[in-house]
Write an enzyme that holds these catalytic residues in place. Structure first.
Site, mmCIF file in Angstrom:
data_model
loop_
_atom_site.group_PDB
_atom_site.id
_atom_site.type_symbol
_atom_site.label_atom_id
_atom_site.label_comp_id
_atom_site.label_asym_id
_atom_site.label_seq_id
_atom_site.Cartn_x
_atom_site.Cartn_y
_atom_site.Cartn_z
ATOM 1 N N ASP A 1 13.204 -11.269 22.040
ATOM 2 C CA ASP A 1 12.501 -12.553 22.106
ATOM 3 C C ASP A 1 12.760 -13.182 23.470
ATOM 4 O O ASP A 1 13.875 -13.602 23.767
ATOM 5 C CB ASP A 1 13.052 -13.431 20.962
ATOM 6 C CG ASP A 1 12.500 -14.840 20.981
ATOM 7 O OD1 ASP A 1 11.541 -15.097 21.726
ATOM 8 O OD2 ASP A 1 13.035 -15.674 20.217
ATOM 9 N N GLU B 1 -0.227 8.389 11.237
ATOM 10 C CA GLU B 1 0.588 8.087 10.064
ATOM 11 C C GLU B 1 -0.017 8.887 8.924
ATOM 12 O O GLU B 1 -1.065 8.543 8.392
ATOM 13 C CB GLU B 1 0.540 6.595 9.732
ATOM 14 C CG GLU B 1 1.499 6.254 8.599
ATOM 15 C CD GLU B 1 1.121 5.017 7.800
ATOM 16 O OE1 GLU B 1 1.999 4.473 7.132
ATOM 17 O OE2 GLU B 1 -0.062 4.604 7.822
ATOM 18 N N ASN C 1 11.275 -15.973 24.748
ATOM 19 C CA ASN C 1 11.094 -17.418 24.899
ATOM 20 C C ASN C 1 11.816 -18.239 23.831
ATOM 21 O O ASN C 1 11.576 -19.439 23.683
ATOM 22 C CB ASN C 1 9.607 -17.777 24.915
ATOM 23 C CG ASN C 1 8.893 -17.305 23.648
ATOM 24 O OD1 ASN C 1 9.539 -16.759 22.748
ATOM 25 N ND2 ASN C 1 7.601 -17.503 23.583
ATOM 26 N N ASP D 1 -2.728 3.998 12.124
ATOM 27 C CA ASP D 1 -2.324 3.528 10.816
ATOM 28 C C ASP D 1 -3.190 4.197 9.744
ATOM 29 O O ASP D 1 -4.408 4.346 9.918
ATOM 30 C CB ASP D 1 -2.519 2.002 10.783
ATOM 31 C CG ASP D 1 -1.853 1.355 9.591
ATOM 32 O OD1 ASP D 1 -0.632 1.539 9.426
ATOM 33 O OD2 ASP D 1 -2.545 0.664 8.815
HETATM 34 C C1 NOJ Z 1 1.157 1.465 7.282
HETATM 35 C C2 NOJ Z 1 1.939 0.474 8.073
HETATM 36 O O1 NOJ Z 1 3.006 1.131 8.691
HETATM 37 C C3 NOJ Z 1 2.398 -0.577 7.101
HETATM 38 O O2 NOJ Z 1 3.331 -1.440 7.686
HETATM 39 C C4 NOJ Z 1 1.191 -1.310 6.604
HETATM 40 O O3 NOJ Z 1 1.591 -2.246 5.618
HETATM 41 C C5 NOJ Z 1 0.184 -0.343 5.984
HETATM 42 N N1 NOJ Z 1 -0.022 0.832 6.771
HETATM 43 C C6 NOJ Z 1 -1.160 -1.009 5.850
HETATM 44 O O4 NOJ Z 1 -1.725 -1.221 7.101
#
Ligand code: NOJ
Length: 639
Positions: free
Chosen positions: A21, A253, A23, A201
């Site tokens: 962080d 992912e 600020n 994602d």
């Molecule tokens: C995977 C992400 O890593 C997670 O944090 C998120 O809640 C879900 N996808 C939905 O986007």
């Protein structure tokens, strides 16, 4: 072909809100990351993956995006992203951003438009269906959060929309060509700024079943996915990133627990994802047989050109030092050593490098959407013994393991991780060497990478392995739980000019310079008949001059540390390719510092030094290439 950067890389996941962080508002930000670049550079990571930086109402902390082309104000601005890219690059690091293509926020202007009427411009960017006559959802799909129906009614039109996660995270319809085109543009928007790629994602579930059929009973996800069409989208994205000159990556992912299914995300090995997260490895217990099985299983089913990626923790799952190591420091080291020495890209989650444990966040401080919650792995990074934060958004946990203290302690987990990364960078075995499992006693995991060997005793008992007794994990704090043998060094003196440097045909070591800047050996490969190492040892030289194919002469400064002379060997002053071929404009990155790795067993070293080969002395510095002084130039040219 040269091995691409991302295969050799150690990636470091920055969970932005909790990293640093700048600020004092209690939330991590982009300037905070910039401020910590020197630390990350010191650690030796190659690229940072940042959790979403884009604009979001933060129902799911950034994973509900309401503007894909701008920065969440609490994190900073687009200028900060640009600066981060440049500053990172100056240190030889790359930036990978998180992209959330599966769903948008319900506050995204596209959805605000779409929900208003059935004929709205963006209506068909999302998935709509009529409820059944009794008002219930159109099928049996269930949302990942809360486990309720994945369909939300809307009074505006009477139809329901799909949300695989929260109702505020609305699934896009990836059958729609306009959605695909839009995301091609979003990708280019960021790639053009100089990012090195995306963590994608929900990459395993982008395209939904076109007919919205019920999920079968044994189906392991709440929402039925059209996997072939999802792969088609991955190939399309690959086409987008592959138009850029310098390799940009797609890191998916991929929440699948079956290795054969995981393998399919790589397509042919070169046409879909570059890297697909291996969750079966992440969730395997820290047991030799279990880990070996996943690694060998992965090798068996992956297409030959597919490249694995390993990870132990992230912002969605409990931190590995608690989850699989029970806080035991020796197990933590073993897990990290395997992570960083397996064949594949390694991903560290912020805090992994200090052995940070899961935090038990009190109920009244929890901020996650999930009932059980993921806050415990998202707490602020402890920089100092008091954390280094003021009133952070999530409470700090235990700060005994913190960056400042561990950095000062040469025997800390942090220095251990740094050392292993340095080894990985400097030794081609750990970048491209094949993985070969070795016969080993029960609960010992042994494998070769090229000519190097890694042996991990994951049992609670001492285990003998080829003449070394490996201490059990978690018992004797002073002994080594594993062993790591690099290329045989038996016939090498300390302080050798790396042989493979001398052997390179396109590179000639032009001379070796002593402390007084005098050239002591010109062209040592064909010098006075003596092995250059002896001259090196006699003279304590400082520089090696390297003539590259193009005639340009670079000077590699070698400062030979003598803290523990017996244990110091200069095997490879830097990864050859990086050192010689890819020298970035500012100079050559050279690292030399004492690496003890697992060799904390001084007595055993004294007894049999051959079994406990010395490790490198490395120190990170950027060396400016410079022209040879005239005298040396003449010597190098044989005049
Ligand atoms: C995977 C992400 O890593 C997670 O944090 C998120 O809640 C879900 N996808 C939905 O986007």
């Amino acid at each position: 072909m040269d091995q691409p950067w991302w295969q050799k890389a150690v990636l470091y996941q920055v969970y932005l809100r909790s990293f640093a962080d700048s600020n004092g508002d209690g939330v991590g930000d982009l300037r905070g990351v910039i401020d910590k670049l020197d630390y990350l550079d010191w650690l030796g990571v190659d690229a940072l993956w940042l959790s979403p930086v884009t604009v979001s109402p933060d129902k799911d902390w950034g994973y509900d995006v309401s503007d894909y082309r701008d920065v969440q104000p609490v994190f900073g601005s687009l200028d900060d992203v640009d600066e981060l890219i440049v500053e990172a690059r100056e240190r030889g690091m790359r930036i990978v951003l998180d992209l959330v293509p599966n769903h948008t926020s319900d506050r995204h202007p596209w959805f605000a438009d779409a929900r208003a009427s059935r004929t709205a411009r963006y209506r068909d960017w999302y998935l709509w269906a009529d409820p059944r006559p009794d008002g219930s959802p159109p099928n049996n799909w269930r949302a990942a959060f809360g486990g309720g129906p994945a369909w939300e009614p809307t009074p505006e039109t009477g139809q329901m929309y799909l949300h695989s996660f929260l109702p505020e995270q609305v699934d896009l319809d990836w059958w729609n060509e306009n959605v695909r085109n839009e995301f091609d543009d979003v990708m280019r928007f960021w790639l053009d700024r100089g990012i090195a790629g995306f963590r994608l994602d929900v990459a395993h579930a982008i395209v939904k079943d076109r007919e919205l059929r019920d999920v079968p009973n044994d189906y392991d996800k709440g929402v039925l996915v059209d996997i072939d069409e999802t792969f088609a989208v991955l190939r399309r994205w690959r086409g987008v990133v592959d138009t850029y000159e310098e390799a940009r990556i797609l890191l998916g992912e991929t929440w699948v627990m079956d290795l054969e299914r995981l393998a399919r995300f790589y397509g042919t090995g070169t046409d879909q994802l570059h890297l697909a997260f291996n969750f079966p490895y992440t969730f395997a217990p820290l047991e030799a047989a279990a880990l070996r099985d996943v690694v060998e299983g992965t090798r068996a089913v992956f297409p030959p050109e597919a490249w694995p990626v390993w990870m132990l923790s992230n912002h969605d799952i409990p931190r590995f030092p608690t989850r699989t190591c029970g806080g035991d420091e020796r197990k933590i080291r073993c897990a990290l050593l395997a992570l960083l020495t397996l064949r594949g890209t390694a991903v560290l989650y912020q805090g992994d490098e200090i052995g940070l444990e899961q935090v038990d966040v009190p109920l009244d401080r929890r901020r996650d959407v999930e009932v059980e919650g993921r806050d415990g792995c998202r707490t602020p990074m402890p920089w100092t013994s008091d954390g280094g934060w003021s009133d952070p958004w999530l409470p700090l946990g235990e700060t005994t393991r913190n960056v400042e203290d561990e950095r000062a302690d040469p025997k800390s987990i942090l220095n251990f991780v740094r050392d292993v990364i340095a080894l990985r960078r400097s030794n081609a075995d750990f970048q491209s060497g094949s993985y070969e499992p070795l016969e080993a006693p029960d609960s010992v995991w042994a494998y070769r990478r090229g000519d190097s060997t890694v042996v991990l005793n994951l049992s609670d008992e001492p285990r003998a392995y080829e003449g070394t007794t490996l201490a059990p994990c978690g018992l004797l704090a002073d002994e080594a739980p594993g062993r790591l043998d690099r290329r045989p060094l038996a016939d090498r003196d300390p302080h050798l000019v790396p042989e493979d440097l001398l052997e390179r045909r396109d590179v000639r070591v032009a001379g070796i310079r002593d402390c007084d800047d005098d050239l002591v050996v010109a062209d040592p490969a064909h010098g006075d008949g003596e092995h250059p190492a002896r001259d090196l040892q006699r003279k304590h030289p400082r520089d090696v001059e390297i003539e590259r194919g193009d005639g340009q002469v670079d000077v590699l400064e070698l400062e030979l540390h003598r803290e523990r002379p017996r244990q110091v060997a200069l095997e490879q002053p830097a990864a050859r390719d990086q050192l010689l071929a890819e020298a970035h404009p500012g100079g050559l990155a050279v690292r030399e510092r004492d690496v003890e790795l697992l060799g904390r067993d001084q007595a055993a070293f004294d007894e049999d030094p051959a079994q406990h080969r010395p490790h490198l002395v490395r120190e990170e510095r950027v060396i400016q290439p410079r022209r040879l002084p005239r005298k040396a130039e003449a010597l190098a040219q044989g005049r």
